[in-house]
Write an enzyme that holds these catalytic residues in place. Structure first.
Site, mmCIF file in Angstrom:
data_model
loop_
_atom_site.group_PDB
_atom_site.id
_atom_site.type_symbol
_atom_site.label_atom_id
_atom_site.label_comp_id
_atom_site.label_asym_id
_atom_site.label_seq_id
_atom_site.Cartn_x
_atom_site.Cartn_y
_atom_site.Cartn_z
ATOM 1 N N HIS A 56 0.825 -1.217 0.000
ATOM 2 C CA HIS A 56 0.000 0.000 0.000
ATOM 3 C C HIS A 56 0.864 1.275 0.000
ATOM 4 C CE1 HIS A 56 -0.712 0.133 4.713
ATOM 5 N NE2 HIS A 56 0.551 -0.046 4.420
ATOM 6 N N GLU A 57 0.238 2.376 -0.373
ATOM 7 C CA GLU A 57 0.964 3.646 -0.559
ATOM 8 C C GLU A 57 2.113 3.501 -1.557
ATOM 9 O OE1 GLU A 57 0.503 6.762 0.203
ATOM 10 O OE2 GLU A 57 -1.340 6.352 1.304
#
Lengths: 600, 600
Positions: free
Chosen positions: B440-441
């Site tokens: 994620h990110e």
């Protein structure tokens, strides 16, 4: 998932019939009833069963682990349905002689059959994998009475078997086994103690379970040489009827993976009425176990490869169909997105998985071949040679596959992106399954010490010279096939470096500096594994090159091109790590040797 | 678990006041109200809350994830109980100005406070972490009306916030966002589309949730420059009352970790009645997001460090109390077993975890310090210098911590042996949590391309020169403190090598060979991370050496000895990998570049 092949059929064919001469095994008298046709037949059955029966139940079994109900364990209903069919496959005694109901199939073939099942549903097939190991102990060392009563029912799948070694206070330290066995006048012993982490230690699939149990006969010497092996059934036969044998399921561990097969804490003889039958002679339990160890450890290696393989194929398919992003040099937002396999780093992650899975598998098949020749080679010399190589490769097949397999499984999750983190997809479950393989049947550290402290020094360095000669033969073959000479030289250099490191460490050991010798044993295992897997990749590249020269179609060329590319990947990205690892092993960092526990 | 410190208080003190001069920040006007006393006070609160309130609920929340009930999500009851207390801690707006209700605390300190909570219960604190990021977007770019209505309620914890970027067909490719926004005459837009993986995208903790949503205004240009940012609340205020805003929870993903915070699929505007309010100007949504990215990415890096840290301490304690086996040179079975920390390889695994956790954390604090100076430095030059360094370190803090953190968490499981594989112990849960941080990110690959394609080349190489000068200062300090000159030289060589590699790759890029430049971007990230973490270790060793010279007690010397030992470990075992990685980056393996998808 629906079309996941689990394991590449083409690769199995390549390994059996192009890289290794599996048909040649049929010249040995033990295997003379077999032929490529019988091999292909059992493989075909195993594949079909794994894909059509085992794989479709995997997710359900993972989501609802076995439960304790009352006194015992209730397994998933899907396993109840599968178990009789699993037994019908006849793989439990596949490698055993016809005389005990087996098919006398070479390990080289049986291992590959098992691989499909493990990739499809690891827990489900493990009930019988463990049973096979336990029955084999009775076959090898047990009395005729035990064979008739227990072994035959185990090989037929009527009963299952387990290995009951571990105790809560001892873990891997079998020296510290405390379970006791008191002789009686009736031929059996009264067993009392606690065992933990017994896979399949209870279940409601079969009427009975035989626990191959380590215990100390009263008055036995302290330590490893006072440990004996017993067959301790959950229920014992009395007047032809099964009656409870004072074996109690004290609880099931909740595990991060392998959720179809429970891991059990067993209490033996709470009421002083647990009968156990000695297997073989007193005090020799550990040596019997060790004779079966190679088998169990190769099985764990195969479990690791299978778990990495199924995830590799899942991420390969995902990468081929999932559109996302555009090439670096074409950012036109009006153009369609491309499948992520077009991105170089996704291909890197896929090729790394392929290199790990197929590199480990080649080494696994090579080792199974050593096992077959060790057992059934035509001459004592041939058998001894193969045995030394089998013994040396075993910790590598086990630990390399477990450690790099975990990395490979993590890459399969990564390729799936956010979806890979969800249980709507399976890669996360396979990652959870994989983690156990670096722990059970000896941790990675224990195998590294086995390799460095025993295996590579076997026969006064003779084992290492044998390996060297097999590697040299592969280098010759690669050279003749027209493989880039630089690849051959890189392997030669790495092998020489490994030999030097081994001699340096051995001389430390011989001068009494055992701690120093062993300080970097895990780095040594990494070094050694990297080199022998490079050997297997060079060999595969050689065979692929030979195959390409003869290839009739583009499709078969594509397979061979992939092999050469994966070999290049391993030789250029992994093999150069050898220099760093060698430096660490022989004079590198001593930080953790001097790191005092109070300094953390 | 009961006594797990989560994060070492002594190490936090060491980093803040010995390695980095956190008190020096109080000389900047933005932080002039603060002092070491206020820093220590908030740290003390954060620790106490994390240990006493958050950690005890972790296991229950992991075992029973948020459930969909009817139209919405029901979170774990323990979270219902915790949430108001979490809000009371006041960390949501900790770094924000007093004018918006914040404490104007330096990131350097706030980050470390947050670390304790993340280590104790990652999911629980993430509701407010995400809310802080979303509110900050409105603070930075939103209208006064949005600030009054939404931001203030978010900072106070009355409402939560999310980032609603990802769509099923686009994943990380934000260019391909398809959600639409149609202007109305009433100031709002009508939003329609589908979002996935929205962490905290629904919950029953607060009366409302504001989704900071990427969408395209009708007629907007294709691609990234046609994407705008909207605040889309779950319920909208009409005449002072909250009414439904046509935002629907379409389902929750089942995840392998982070099980306390649901990941939601959202349908926006199914009934044509989803109101969204433009944040900032049209078509600038991505650039706004990017301005917040560093914050979010550093947060992920800290999540990774926290998750590795808590597991490190758990395995450290286990290794100290778990007896098993005996020293290699003392196999007397009558002697008692020793705690496993006495085995060298267990110490290796512990020291590796320490080196990863504390190396990443030092870099994280260094980067937070850059963030504070970038925002509030006294001169534009000072701010610009710090900004370039912040920008360059961000992908490393994020991805190094995630990738090596995962390895570190796996070691914590391994040290626990069979127990580590069970959910009776927590390391397996933290391992599952950790895996998300490389995804994620921005995935690790995306960060590697960000680092190599943008960050290290910023300011015509000026950014890299700034880094060089900071590293040189640390080498000077190490040299003056009496650190082994060979360690200093090793870092100097590695830095020089990294510079050479960067220039070679940059010139490939400038001559148009972008694919070739980027082929080994992940290896480049590994190389760069290894070097900057070595820098942070050399710096810590220098400060520890200074400290030892002044140490008043044996206890403080022990802490410093551990620092020097971990530095030695990193410099001797990890830093030498630089040569191999550098060779790969600049002319190494091209196998996966040429690996055709059909060859797999």
């Amino acid at each position: 998932m629906a079309n996941n092949p689990l394991v590449s059929d083409r690769n199995v064919e390549f390994l059996l019939y192009e890289v290794f001469d599996a048909e040649g095994l049929c010249r040995l008298s033990a295997y003379e009833e077999h032929s490529r046709e019988t091999f292909d037949l059992v493989l075909q059955n195993a594949r079909k069963f794994a894909r059509e029966v085992l794989l479709p139940t995997y997710k359900a079994v993972d989501e609802a682990p076995a439960q304790r109900v009352g006194e015992g364990i209730r397994v998933h209903p899907a396993l109840q349905a599968i178990y009789p069919k699993l037994v019908e496959q006849g793989m439990t005694a596949a490698t055993r002689p016809v005389s005990v109901g087996g098919q006398q199939l070479p390990h080289t073939v049986a291992t590959l059959c098992a691989l499909y099942g493990m990739a499809a549903n690891l827990s489900a097939v493990s009930y019988l994998g463990l049973t096979a190991g336990a029955a084999h102990l009775i076959e090898a060392f047990g009395s005729e009475a035990l064979k008739a009563e227990m072994m035959s029912r185990m090989y037929s799948g009527q009963w299952t078997g387990t290995m009951a070694l571990t105790e809560p206070q001892a873990g891997s330290s079998l020296t510290d086994v405390k379970t006791t066995a008191t002789p009686t006048e009736h031929g059996h012993y009264l067993v009392r103690g606690n065992k933990v982490f017994i896979s399949g230690g209870d279940q409601d699939l079969t009427e009975n379970i035989v626990h191959l149990t380590l215990a100390r006969i009263d008055g036995a010497p302290l330590g490893i040489k006072g440990v004996s092996l017993f067959a301790v059934p959950k229920k014992r036969l009395e007047s032809g009827k099964l009656v409870p044998n004072d074996v109690h399921c004290a609880g099931a561990f909740h595990k991060m993976g392998w959720r179809g097969i429970p891991s059990i804490a067993l209490n033996l003889g709470e009421n002083g009425d647990c009968h156990g039958w000695l297997v073989g002679e007193p005090h020799r339990g550990i040596s019997y176990m060790f004779q079966m160890m190679n088998e169990a450890r190769l099985m764990v290696g195969m479990q690791a490869i299978a778990t990495a393989s199924v995830a590799y194929f899942e991420s390969l398919e995902y990468a081929r169909v999932r559109p996302q992003g555009r090439p670096l040099t074409s950012k036109n937002p009006a153009s369609p997105q491309v499948p992520i396999i077009e991105h170089a780093d996704v291909r890197r992650m896929l090729l790394r998985q392929k290199a790990i899975v197929e590199g480990a598998l080649a080494l696994g098949v090579q080792t199974a071949l050593y096992a077959d020749v060790a057992a059934h080679g035509s001459t004592p010399q041939e058998r001894q040679r193969a045995f030394l190589l089998l013994d040396m490769m075993t910790p590598i097949v086990k630990s390399f596959s477990a450690e790099k397999g975990f990395e490979s499984n993590a890459l399969a999750v990564q390729i799936h992106g956010g979806y890979g983190y969800t249980s709507e997809y399976l890669p996360e479950a396979w990652l959870r399954d994989q983690k156990l393989n670096s722990i059970h049947e000896g941790t990675t550290c224990m195998h590294s010490m086995d390799l460095l402290g025993r295996k590579v020094l076997a026969d006064q360095g003779g084992a290492l010279r044998l390996l060297r000669s097999d590697i040299d033969a592969s280098i010759q073959r690669a050279s003749a096939a027209g493989i880039d000479p630089e690849w051959c030289r890189a392997l030669e250099r790495a092998v020489a470096r490994t030999g030097d490191v081994t001699m340096q460490l051995a001389s430390l050991g011989m001068s009494g500096n055992v701690d120093e010798m062993m300080l970097h044993s895990v780095d040594y295992l990494d070094l050694f594994s990297t080199v022998v897997v490079a050997w297997q990749w060079l060999l595969q590249a050689a065979v692929a090159q030979e195959g390409m020269a003869k290839a009739a179609s583009d499709t078969s060329s594509e397979f061979y091109e992939g092999k050469v590319c994966a070999a290049e990947y391993w030789i250029k990205t992994e093999l150069p790590r050898v220099d760093h690892l060698a430096a660490l092993c022989t004079g590198g960092d001593g930080s953790y040797a001097r790191m005092s526990p109070a300094w953390f």
